[in-house]
Design a protein around this motif. Sequence first.
Motif, short mmCIF file in Angstrom:
data_model
loop_
_atom_site.label_atom_id
_atom_site.label_comp_id
_atom_site.label_asym_id
_atom_site.label_seq_id
_atom_site.Cartn_x
_atom_site.Cartn_y
_atom_site.Cartn_z
N LEU A 2 30.68 -4.39 -28.32
CA LEU A 2 31.19 -3.69 -27.16
C LEU A 2 31.07 -2.19 -27.40
CD1 LEU A 2 32.65 -3.66 -24.43
CD2 LEU A 2 34.82 -3.69 -25.67
N VAL A 3 30.22 -1.53 -26.62
CA VAL A 3 30.00 -0.10 -26.75
C VAL A 3 30.77 0.60 -25.64
CG1 VAL A 3 28.28 1.75 -26.80
CG2 VAL A 3 27.72 -0.50 -27.73
N ALA A 4 31.62 1.55 -26.01
CA ALA A 4 32.42 2.27 -25.03
C ALA A 4 31.52 2.95 -24.00
CB ALA A 4 33.30 3.31 -25.73
N GLU A 5 32.01 3.06 -22.78
CA GLU A 5 31.21 3.62 -21.70
C GLU A 5 30.72 5.04 -22.02
OE1 GLU A 5 31.55 4.59 -16.89
OE2 GLU A 5 33.20 3.61 -17.95
N GLU A 6 31.60 5.86 -22.59
CA GLU A 6 31.22 7.23 -22.93
C GLU A 6 30.06 7.25 -23.91
OE1 GLU A 6 33.18 11.34 -24.77
OE2 GLU A 6 34.05 9.39 -25.27
N VAL A 7 30.11 6.37 -24.90
CA VAL A 7 29.07 6.30 -25.91
C VAL A 7 27.78 5.74 -25.32
CG1 VAL A 7 28.41 5.27 -28.13
CG2 VAL A 7 30.76 6.04 -27.77
N ALA A 8 27.90 4.66 -24.55
CA ALA A 8 26.71 4.05 -23.94
C ALA A 8 26.00 5.03 -23.02
CB ALA A 8 27.12 2.80 -23.18
N THR A 9 26.76 5.78 -22.24
CA THR A 9 26.17 6.76 -21.33
C THR A 9 25.44 7.85 -22.11
OG1 THR A 9 27.88 6.36 -19.67
CG2 THR A 9 26.65 8.43 -19.51
N ALA A 10 26.08 8.35 -23.17
CA ALA A 10 25.45 9.40 -23.97
C ALA A 10 24.16 8.90 -24.59
CB ALA A 10 26.42 9.86 -25.05
N LEU A 11 24.15 7.68 -25.12
CA LEU A 11 22.94 7.13 -25.72
C LEU A 11 21.84 6.95 -24.67
CD1 LEU A 11 24.54 4.45 -28.08
CD2 LEU A 11 23.37 6.55 -28.78
N ALA A 12 22.20 6.48 -23.50
CA ALA A 12 21.22 6.27 -22.44
C ALA A 12 20.61 7.59 -21.98
CB ALA A 12 21.87 5.55 -21.26
N GLN A 13 21.40 8.65 -22.04
CA GLN A 13 20.93 9.97 -21.62
C GLN A 13 20.27 10.75 -22.75
OE1 GLN A 13 24.51 11.73 -20.04
NE2 GLN A 13 24.35 10.65 -18.08
N GLY A 14 20.21 10.17 -23.94
CA GLY A 14 19.59 10.86 -25.07
C GLY A 14 20.43 11.97 -25.65
N ARG A 15 21.74 11.93 -25.43
CA ARG A 15 22.64 12.94 -25.97
C ARG A 15 23.08 12.58 -27.38
NH1 ARG A 15 27.10 12.31 -21.90
NH2 ARG A 15 28.21 13.78 -23.25
N ALA A 16 23.57 13.57 -28.10
CA ALA A 16 23.98 13.38 -29.49
C ALA A 16 25.24 12.54 -29.58
CB ALA A 16 24.21 14.74 -30.15
N VAL A 17 25.21 11.56 -30.47
CA VAL A 17 26.37 10.71 -30.76
C VAL A 17 26.55 10.66 -32.26
CG1 VAL A 17 27.37 8.40 -30.55
CG2 VAL A 17 25.95 9.31 -28.69
N VAL A 18 27.80 10.68 -32.72
CA VAL A 18 28.11 10.62 -34.15
C VAL A 18 29.01 9.43 -34.42
CG1 VAL A 18 29.26 11.78 -36.08
CG2 VAL A 18 27.84 13.09 -34.51
N ALA A 19 28.60 8.57 -35.33
CA ALA A 19 29.41 7.43 -35.74
C ALA A 19 30.52 7.89 -36.69
CB ALA A 19 28.55 6.37 -36.42
N LEU A 20 31.68 7.24 -36.58
CA LEU A 20 32.83 7.53 -37.44
C LEU A 20 33.38 6.20 -37.96
CD1 LEU A 20 34.56 10.04 -35.00
CD2 LEU A 20 33.21 10.66 -37.02
N GLU A 21 33.76 6.17 -39.21
CA GLU A 21 34.28 4.93 -39.78
C GLU A 21 35.77 4.78 -39.47
OE1 GLU A 21 35.70 4.71 -43.81
OE2 GLU A 21 34.43 6.42 -44.34
N SER A 22 36.29 3.57 -39.69
CA SER A 22 37.71 3.32 -39.47
C SER A 22 38.48 2.99 -40.74
CB SER A 22 37.89 2.18 -38.45
OG SER A 22 37.09 1.06 -38.77
N THR A 23 37.80 2.77 -41.86
CA THR A 23 38.52 2.46 -43.10
C THR A 23 39.41 3.62 -43.53
OG1 THR A 23 37.03 0.77 -43.96
CG2 THR A 23 38.22 2.05 -45.58
N ILE A 24 38.93 4.84 -43.37
CA ILE A 24 39.76 5.99 -43.75
C ILE A 24 41.06 6.01 -42.94
CG2 ILE A 24 38.64 7.58 -42.14
CD1 ILE A 24 39.08 9.78 -44.20
N LEU A 25 41.00 5.52 -41.71
CA LEU A 25 42.19 5.50 -40.86
C LEU A 25 43.14 4.38 -41.24
CD1 LEU A 25 40.45 6.09 -37.41
CD2 LEU A 25 41.42 7.81 -38.96
N ALA A 26 42.61 3.20 -41.45
CA ALA A 26 43.44 2.03 -41.73
C ALA A 26 43.89 1.94 -43.18
CB ALA A 26 42.70 0.76 -41.35
N HIS A 27 43.09 2.50 -44.10
CA HIS A 27 43.38 2.30 -45.52
C HIS A 27 43.41 3.59 -46.35
CE1 HIS A 27 43.01 -2.07 -45.16
NE2 HIS A 27 41.95 -1.85 -44.40
N GLY A 28 42.91 4.68 -45.80
CA GLY A 28 42.77 5.88 -46.62
C GLY A 28 43.83 6.94 -46.42
#
Length: 302
Positions: A2-28
């Motif tokens: 499931l790709v969030a609408e904001e992310v999917a739209t940015a990818l479809a438009q060729g805009r910059a997207v940056v991935a972020l992990e969640s382990t630092i949030l849940a465990h770090g």
Amino acid sequence: MLVAEEVATALAQGRAVVALESTILAHGLPAGRNRKVATAVEDVVRAAGAVPATIAVLDGQLRVGLDDAALDRVCDPASGLAKLSARDLGPAIALRRDGATTIASTTLIAHAAGIGVFGTGGLGGVHLPAPGAASSWDVSADLDVLATTPVAVVCSGVKSVLDIAATVEVLETRSVPVLGYRTDTFPAFYRRESRFEVPWRVDTPASAAEVIAAHRADGPGSGVLVVNPVPHEHELDADLHDRLLAEGMAMVAAADVRGGDVTPLLLEHFHTASEGASLDTNEALVLANVRVAAEIATHLPA
């Protein structure tokens, strides 16, 4: 997935997207602080002109881009999110579990979603040998995934509780280019420098993007590691760092701690014995890294 609408739209438009992990949030990071950091890292990415895509597994579904409710869930200790590396994705999906993604699993999911840049804290590496052992077979899956997945990962090197020398050698063996961002030495997470040089240096996001684009076009198919030292003002004091590391390693030896339990024990000692100073360093370097990742992403061709 499931790709969030904001992310999917940015990818479809060729805009910059940056991935972020969640382990630092849940465990770090501690509860409360982790939720503030979750918002802060996304704000930094947006301020630099890119779209953030925090990644996790919720109810067995790969999630790329989390809304506020999902971030609350990831950051709530009561949620009990498992720590998911690459090998754990299949079981988590099939058993409909919740999990926070490590660098390895975040990289794989980001690539599958079409995201080519990932900002994080510290890369996993080769663990130090157990007391009395000559070498260690404990090698983070982060290294293998980076060697086979064309995603650029921006981090502050590896933690000094790991075997930096062996990690650097594995990266070379697996044909992963290492770019020092405004540095000539491989950073050691809490500390800006180690005794190891980086093979290549870049001083601007545009230069880093140019190298990444060229590597993707003509390289061996691996990712690119961009190492960005913690900001000067947030570097952990050298004497404090060395004392905490020595104390932590003594604790590991005395308790005969091995394998995947070593790093959490050492980091908890850093956090507790430094009275939170190491947490401040951790937060500062993550924010700096996601900013650099976003700046690089805006210079990469769509």
